[in-house]
Design a protein around this motif. Structure first.
Motif: not given
Length: 385
Positions: A78-84
């Motif tokens: 979930f957080l990886l999607e935000i930082v991407l």
């Protein structure tokens, strides 16, 4: 450093797609996905004085999908999607902002509610987890801690900052009056030069003591740089000190208290990094910095006020216990080049006494320049470790 970090940032989307593809493929095959991350702890830390900072060994931490790990793994995706999204758009956020962005999306999306964060520590932990999986810095993901690189004073230092639009800002520290320069946590965007040759950089544990030295005219009488490190050095302070070391190429001295906590948690972190940040110590440590003191021999030489450590105090007891552990397990204190620092730790454990850097102000109370005189005498005589 800047070019290398750009390459890492460009690789993050590629590595992320590969990672998520493998997770999805395992799920489709009814296999339990496993995430592997660099183990960032002292038992996986390697120290070589030729390198100068703690580096990671070969140990990896495996997180397999099960009942206890499903929330951690889901939060990571979930957080990886935000930082991407940030990398793609060029947006920049602090760790705290990412916490609120994630929390807002969770609150507004029914299917995401099981991922809700209780506090920022939980989202910070996941950001670190992602960095340890991808072996990148959070700055590579446009995520910053919103800290500053220490209050810095100098009559000679000039800082050129490359701004996001490619333009440059030039800051001459001699023109700031009584105000310090406080670099943001992006040292790779800064280029340093000097108006005259700088003799040394003094990194002071206490920001207040750094300010006092400057107020008493230290930087006007000496071509130097003074940095207040604000206790345990943040990544910004460490990156800033590294930049001064590499670009100004002057001796660095650390002026701090004589106690176990300062030597292990503050000075060691500044000089060689920390076990918790093994993947980033290369750019966030200053291996050339020397421990100026307070040294054990300074107490007798300058008749400094010292006092016994209260072992009944929980904090003091923990510091002594950590000192014992450091002498047994910390590769930094095992290295022959750091024998002198290990000897100071042994002295502290044996004598159970401590002395603050402010004791220098009591040597001759009517002479406000006395601390400066002692510091300069120690530098010139080589009284440091």
């Amino acid at each position: 450093m800047a070019k290398d970090r750009i390459n890492v940032k460009n690789n993050i989307p590629i590595l992320s797609r590969d990672l998520c593809g493998r997770l999805l493929a395992d799920l489709e095959k009814a296999k339990r996905p496993v995430l592997y991350a660099t183990k960032c702890s002292l038992d996986n830390a390697i120290y070589n004085h030729k390198v100068g900072f703690l580096t990671p060994g070969d140990k990896r931490v495996a997180t397999e999908l099960n009942v206890s790990s499903v929330k951690k793994m889901s939060r990571a995706v979930f957080l990886l999607e935000i930082v991407l999204r940030n990398i793609e758009s060029g947006a920049v956020n602090t760790k705290r902002e990412l916490y609120y962005i994630a929390k807002g999306e969770v609150k507004g999306t029914q299917s995401l509610k099981p991922l809700d964060f209780t506090d920022q520590d939980e989202s910070d932990e996941i950001i670190d987890f992602i960095c340890e999986i991808l072996e990148c810095y959070r700055e590579d993901m446009n995520c910053y801690a919103n800290d500053r690189g220490g209050q810095t004073y100098s009559q000679q230092l000039v800082v050129t900052e490359t701004l996001p639009d490619g333009s440059e800002a030039v800051i001459d520290l001699s023109k700031l009056g009584t105000s310090p320069f406080m670099p943001k946590n992006r040292p790779q965007n800064l280029r340093l030069s000097t108006r005259k040759k700088v003799e040394f950089c003094l990194i002071v544990e206490s920001e207040g003591t750094a300010n006092t030295l400057v107020a008493n005219g230290f930087t006007k009488r000496h071509n130097c740089i003074i940095v207040g490190s604000q206790g345990v050095p943040s990544n910004a302070v460490r990156g800033w000190s590294k930049l001064i070391q590499d670009q100004v190429k002057v001796p660095l001295y650390f002026f701090g208290d004589l106690d176990a906590y300062t030597l292990q948690n503050i000075f060691r972190t500044l000089k060689a990094g920390s076990a918790a940040s093994l993947i980033r110590n290369q750019d966030y440590s200053a291996p050339d910095v020397k421990f100026l003191g307070v040294l054990p021999e300074d107490i007798k030489k300058y008749e400094l006020f010292d006092y016994p450590v209260k072992e009944s105090d929980a904090q003091e007891a923990r510091a002594l216990k950590k000192a014992e552990d450091a002498l047994k397990n910390d590769p930094f204190f095992h290295d022959k080049k750091n024998k002198g620092l290990a000897e100071i730790l042994r002295w502290l454990l044996k004598n159970k006494r401590r002395c603050e850097q402010q004791a220098f102000f009591s040597v001759s109370p009517k002479d406000p320049m006395m601390p400066e005189k002692i510091i300069m005498e120690k530098i010139r005589s080589g009284s440091f470790v």
